[in-house]
Design a protein around this motif. Structure first.
Motif, PDB file in Angstrom:
ATOM      1  N   TYR A  51      23.031 -31.446 -33.774  1.00  0.00           N
ATOM      2  CA  TYR A  51      23.319 -30.054 -34.142  1.00  0.00           C
ATOM      3  C   TYR A  51      24.827 -29.788 -34.064  1.00  0.00           C
ATOM      4  N   ALA A 103      20.119 -17.935 -40.252  1.00  0.00           N
ATOM      5  CA  ALA A 103      19.991 -19.353 -39.909  1.00  0.00           C
ATOM      6  C   ALA A 103      18.709 -19.747 -39.177  1.00  0.00           C
ATOM      7  N   PRO A 104      17.532 -19.388 -39.734  1.00  0.00           N
ATOM      8  CA  PRO A 104      16.298 -19.814 -39.066  1.00  0.00           C
ATOM      9  C   PRO A 104      16.083 -21.324 -39.222  1.00  0.00           C
ATOM     10  N   ASN A 105      15.279 -21.873 -38.336  1.00  0.00           N
ATOM     11  CA  ASN A 105      14.834 -23.241 -38.539  1.00  0.00           C
ATOM     12  C   ASN A 105      13.651 -23.201 -39.490  1.00  0.00           C
ATOM     13  N   HIS A 122      27.626 -23.870 -26.515  1.00  0.00           N
ATOM     14  CA  HIS A 122      27.747 -24.642 -27.765  1.00  0.00           C
ATOM     15  C   HIS A 122      28.895 -24.117 -28.624  1.00  0.00           C
ATOM     16  N   ILE A 138      25.117 -15.446 -33.410  1.00  0.00           N
ATOM     17  CA  ILE A 138      24.158 -16.357 -32.778  1.00  0.00           C
ATOM     18  C   ILE A 138      23.873 -15.878 -31.360  1.00  0.00           C
ATOM     19  N   GLY A 142      18.203 -24.379 -40.469  1.00  0.00           N
ATOM     20  CA  GLY A 142      17.860 -25.656 -39.826  1.00  0.00           C
ATOM     21  C   GLY A 142      16.786 -26.368 -40.641  1.00  0.00           C
ATOM     22  N   GLN A 163      23.524 -19.609 -26.937  1.00  0.00           N
ATOM     23  CA  GLN A 163      24.295 -20.716 -27.519  1.00  0.00           C
ATOM     24  C   GLN A 163      25.800 -20.570 -27.263  1.00  0.00           C
ATOM     25  N   HIS A 202      23.076 -20.903 -42.340  1.00  0.00           N
ATOM     26  CA  HIS A 202      23.082 -22.281 -41.823  1.00  0.00           C
ATOM     27  C   HIS A 202      21.662 -22.658 -41.383  1.00  0.00           C
ATOM     28  N   TYR A 260      30.393 -15.863 -36.334  1.00  0.00           N
ATOM     29  CA  TYR A 260      29.071 -16.446 -36.099  1.00  0.00           C
ATOM     30  C   TYR A 260      28.202 -15.452 -35.342  1.00  0.00           C
ATOM     31  N   ASP A 297      28.391 -16.207 -40.696  1.00  0.00           N
ATOM     32  CA  ASP A 297      27.295 -17.149 -40.447  1.00  0.00           C
ATOM     33  C   ASP A 297      26.190 -16.375 -39.739  1.00  0.00           C
ATOM     34  N   ASP A 322      27.700 -28.694 -36.934  1.00  0.00           N
ATOM     35  CA  ASP A 322      28.511 -27.487 -36.809  1.00  0.00           C
ATOM     36  C   ASP A 322      30.009 -27.802 -36.907  1.00  0.00           C
TER      37      ASP A 322
HETATM   38  N1  ARG Z   1      19.278 -22.717 -36.547  1.00  0.00           N
HETATM   39  C1  ARG Z   1      19.885 -22.365 -35.311  1.00  0.00           C
HETATM   40  C2  ARG Z   1      18.828 -21.823 -34.369  1.00  0.00           C
HETATM   41  O1  ARG Z   1      17.797 -21.350 -34.808  1.00  0.00           O
HETATM   42  C3  ARG Z   1      20.957 -21.305 -35.462  1.00  0.00           C
HETATM   43  C4  ARG Z   1      22.130 -21.729 -36.280  1.00  0.00           C
HETATM   44  C5  ARG Z   1      23.300 -20.791 -36.128  1.00  0.00           C
HETATM   45  N2  ARG Z   1      24.453 -21.176 -36.895  1.00  0.00           N
HETATM   46  C6  ARG Z   1      25.243 -22.214 -36.611  1.00  0.00           C
HETATM   47  N3  ARG Z   1      26.250 -22.474 -37.381  1.00  0.00           N
HETATM   48  N4  ARG Z   1      25.018 -22.960 -35.551  1.00  0.00           N
HETATM   49  O2  ARG Z   1      19.019 -21.863 -33.167  1.00  0.00           O
END
Ligand code: ARG
Length: 574
Positions: free
Chosen positions: A311, A121-123, A342, A335, A160, A339, A158, A333, A118, A315
Motif C-alpha cells: 500500500y 477511495a473505497p476498496n 502512514h 483519509i 483499492g 492512517q 485512489h 488527502y 484524494d 502511495d
Molecule cells: N483504500 C484505502 C482504504 O480504504 C484508502 C485510500 C486513501 N488514499 C490514499 N492515497 N491512500 O483504507
C-alpha cells in the motif's frame, strides 16, 4: 474585499502613522454584542505592550489617524483599549449590493494552481459501507469549494483494486464463470462466499495465492476475470456517488492498479537516492524523523522479500506522479485519522526523496470515526458493517415519513423528491457540521430534526424565503433597493457579507463545519429578521418592502450557494 480586510488595511495604515511597529496586527474581529459596535480592533493592547505605552492612549492616537469616512460613522475606545467600530448603514448597503458577484463561481482555471484532492477511495473487494462515508462527503466539499474559487481541481479516487483479496475473488469468479451470465448483484455475499472457500479449502487457497501473482504480472485469464469484477464493483460505487450527490465520476478513478507499472521504478529511485535499504531481502525506509520515544526509527517496508509491493509503495508512486507528472501545487488527502502514521511516513519519504518540489503543500486532512448512539463504532443491529446503499435508502424513507406528518400541498411525486433531498442532505450535514477531527455520533432523530443545526432546518429556512417571493408574485428582487434600517436587518446584512471570508477559511483549513455554523447563524438571523420586519403587510411602504425583499433575495442566494458547496440541495416547497 471583505469588511474585515478593509478594516484591517485601514487600521494597519493608521497604526503605522501612529508610530506603531508594522509587525503588530490590528486584530479585527466581529463584536460579540451590538453595544460594542459591529467590529472591534483588539490589537492595541498587544501593540501598547510592545511600545511600552498606555493602551488607551495609543488607541486614541490610532483613532486620530484613522480614515474611515464612508465606512464607519463612529469609533470608540472601550475597556483596557479595544476600539469599537460602528459601521455606516450606507456602507453596508453598498457592500451588500456587490455581494451577488461573489456568489458566482470564478471562471475555471482563473487561479492557476492545480490541486489534487484524494478522497473516497473505497476498496473494491467489498460493497461501500459507512467507513467510506466521511472521506467521500468531506472531500467532495473541498473539491467543490476550490473549484468555486477558480482553482484547477483534480479529483483522484485512489480505489483499492489490487490487494491480495483479488486472488481469492478471481478464484471464486472462475467457479461460477461457466454460468456465463453471472450476477454479482450482492458483492458482500460474493466476498463472504469466496472468503469461506479460502479459509476452508486449501486447494482453493493455493489457487487464490497463485492468482494474485498472476494478476500482478499481467496474466490474461486473471486480468480479464479481475476486470469483470472491478467493473461491477465500480458500477456499484458510482450508484452510491449518484445517490449521495457527490461529484465523483468514473474519470476520477485512478486506482492502485494504475500505479503497478511504476512501482519497481519507485523502489529503484528510493534505493539510488540512498533512502531505501535492503533489510533481510526486503526493501525498507528507516525514518529517524519519525522515531519513537526510545529513538527507534520508524520503518516503512516498500517491497517484501518475495518481491511484492505494498500500500505504501503505491502511495509513494502516486505522490511522485501527482507532483511531477501532473504538476500539482497542493495535495489534499481525506483519509481516516487511523492512517495518520502512514501519511506522515509518506510525506517524509516524498520530501526526503526530492519528489516534492519546494512550495508544494502536502496535507492529510484526517477525520474521526462515525459512532453509534451506544458510543461504539456505528454497526447494524446484529453487529455487522452498515452498507451505504441501505443507509441512504433508510434516510430517504425516514425523511418521507416525517414529511408525510406535515401538512403540505405537495403531490406524491414532489414529496418523494423532497424526501430524497432532505434525507440525503441530513446525512451529509450531520457529518459536515461536526468538527472534522472529532468522532461523531450518528443519530437519525437529531439529523432529521427541523430545529437546530441540521440540513432540514436550513432547507426549511430556504423554503420560507421562497414562499415570500411566491406570495409577492415575483421571482427575484432588485438588490440595489436595499436600505438597512432595523437592528435585525443590520445583523443579517453583516452576516451575509461574511460569506466570502468563510469560504476562504474553508478552502485554507478544510474544516466544513465552519461553513455549516455560518449558514446556521445566517438562517437564524434571517428568521429573526422575518419575525421582526414585516414585508408584505399592507401598511409597509413600497421602499421598505423593496429593501426587505432584497434582503430576502440575498439571504436565499447565500443559503443556496452555501448549501450547494456542501453538496446539499434546496427546494422551493417542503
Ligand atoms: N483504500 C484505502 C482504504 O480504504 C484508502 C485510500 C486513501 N488514499 C490514499 N492515497 N491512500 O483504507
Amino acid at each position: 474585499m471583505s469588511i474585515k480586510t478593509i478594516l484591517e488595511q485601514r487600521f494597519a495604515a493608521a497604526m503605522l502613522k501612529a508610530g506603531i511597529d508594522a509587525s503588530c496586527p490590528p486584530a479585527i474581529a466581529r463584536s460579540k454584542q451590538p453595544r460594542f459596535g459591529d467590529f472591534q480592533a483588539n490589537g492595541m493592547m498587544g501593540a501598547a505592550k510592545k511600545m511600552q505605552s498606555p493602551p488607551r492612549e495609543l488607541a486614541a492616537q490610532v483613532i486620530e489617524q484613522l480614515e474611515l469616512e464612508g465606512i464607519a460613522g463612529k469609533t470608540e475606545i472601550a475597556g483596557p483599549g479595544f476600539i469599537n467600530i460602528f459601521l455606516e448603514p450606507a456602507f453596508l448597503n453598498s457592500q451588500l449590493a456587490t455581494l451577488p458577484g461573489g456568489l458566482q463561481a470564478a471562471a475555471p482555471g482563473s487561479r492557476q494552481e492545480l490541486i489534487v484532492v484524494d478522497y473516497s477511495a473505497p476498496n473494491l473487494a467489498k460493497e461501500m459501507h459507512v467507513g467510506h462515508l466521511r472521506s467521500t462527503i468531506i472531500g467532495d466539499v473541498l473539491a467543490r469549494v476550490l473549484e468555486f474559487q477558480g482553482y484547477e481541481v483534480l479529483r483522484q479516487n485512489h480505489m483499492g483494486d489490487w490487494g491480495t483479496q483479488f486472488g481469492m475473488l478471481i478464484a471464486e469468479l472462475e467457479r461460477i464463470e461457466d454460468a456465463e451470465n453471472m450476477v454479482l448483484s450482492d458483492l458482500e455475499t460474493f466476498y463472504q462466499r469466496s472468503k469461506t472457500h479460502f479459509d476452508n479449502d486449501p486447494e482453493f487457497a493455493a489457487k487464490a495465492r497463485e492468482y494474485v501473482v498472476r494478476l500482478q504480472s499481467g496474466d490474461q485469464h486473471c486480468v480479464s476475470l479481475w476486470q469483470k469484477f472491478i467493473d461491477v464493483s465500480v458500477d456499484h460505487s458510482q450508484d452510491i456517488y449518484d445517490a449521495l450527490g457527490v461529484t465523483l465520476t468514473r474519470e476520477h478513478i485512478k486506482p492502485e492498479s494504475a500505479y503497478n507499472d511504476m512501482l519497481a521504478d519507485t523502489v529503484a529511485k528510493l534505493e539510488q537516492r540512498g533512502i531505501a535499504v535492503d533489510d533481510n531481502g526486503a526493501k525498507v525506509v528507516f525514518l529517524d524523523e519519525l522515531a519513537n520515544k526510545d529513538g527507534k526509527p520508524s520503518a516503512v517496508i516498500i517491497q517484501k522479500s518475495g518481491g511484492g509491493f505494498l500500500y505504501s509503495t503505491t502511495d509513494i508512486a502516486a505522490l511522485d506522479f501527482r507532483c511531477n507528472t501532473l504538476g500539482a501545487k497542493r495535495l489534499m488527502y481525506f483519509i481516516d485519522a487511523r492512517q495518520s502514521l502512514h501519511m506522515k511516513q509518506l510525506f517524509a519519504i516524498g520530501r526526503k526523496a526530492g519528489m516534492v518540489p519546494d512550495g508544494v503543500s502536502l496535507e492529510h486532512h484526517a477525520f474521526g470515526t462515525m459512532m453509534g448512539k451506544d458510543g461504539k463504532p456505528f454497526k447494524t443491529r446484529t453487529g455487522g458493517t452498515v452498507k451505504l446503499a441501505n443507509l441512504l435508502s433508510e434516510a430517504v424513507e425516514r425523511a418521507a415519513e416525517l414529511l408525510s406528518q406535515r401538512d403540505s400541498e405537495l403531490s406524491e411525486q414532489q414529496r418523494q423528491e423532497v424526501a430524497r433531498k432532505v434525507g440525503i442532505g441530513a446525512i451529509k450535514y450531520a457529518d459536515l457540521s461536526i468538527t472534522r477531527t472529532n468522532d461523531y455520533v450518528f443519530d437519525w432523530d437529531a439529523m432529521l430534526s427541523f430545529e437546530g443545526n441540521t440540513a432540514p432546518y436550513l432547507q426549511y429556512a430556504y423554503t420560507r424565503i421562497r414562499s415570500v417571493f411566491r406570495k409577492a408574485d415575483c421571482a427575484s428582487a432588485d438588490i440595489s433597493a436595499l436600505r438597512i434600517v432595523e437592528a435585525s436587518e443590520h445583523e443579517l446584512g453583516l452576516l451575509l457579507l461574511q460569506f466570502p471570508e468563510i469560504i476562504d477559511q474553508l478552502a485554507a483549513d478544510a474544516f466544513p463545519h465552519v461553513l455549516c455554523t455560518y449558514l446556521y447563524e445566517l438562517a437564524s438571523a434571517f428568521m429573526t429578521f422575518y419575525e421582526a420586519c414585516p414585508i408584505l403587510k399592507d401598511d409597509v411602504d413600497s421602499d421598505t418592502r423593496a429593501s426587505r425583499m432584497a434582503l430576502c433575495e440575498l439571504s436565499g442566494q447565500v443559503l443556496q450557494r452555501g448549501l450547494d458547496l456542501l453538496g446539499i440541495e434546496v427546494m422551493e416547497y417542503m
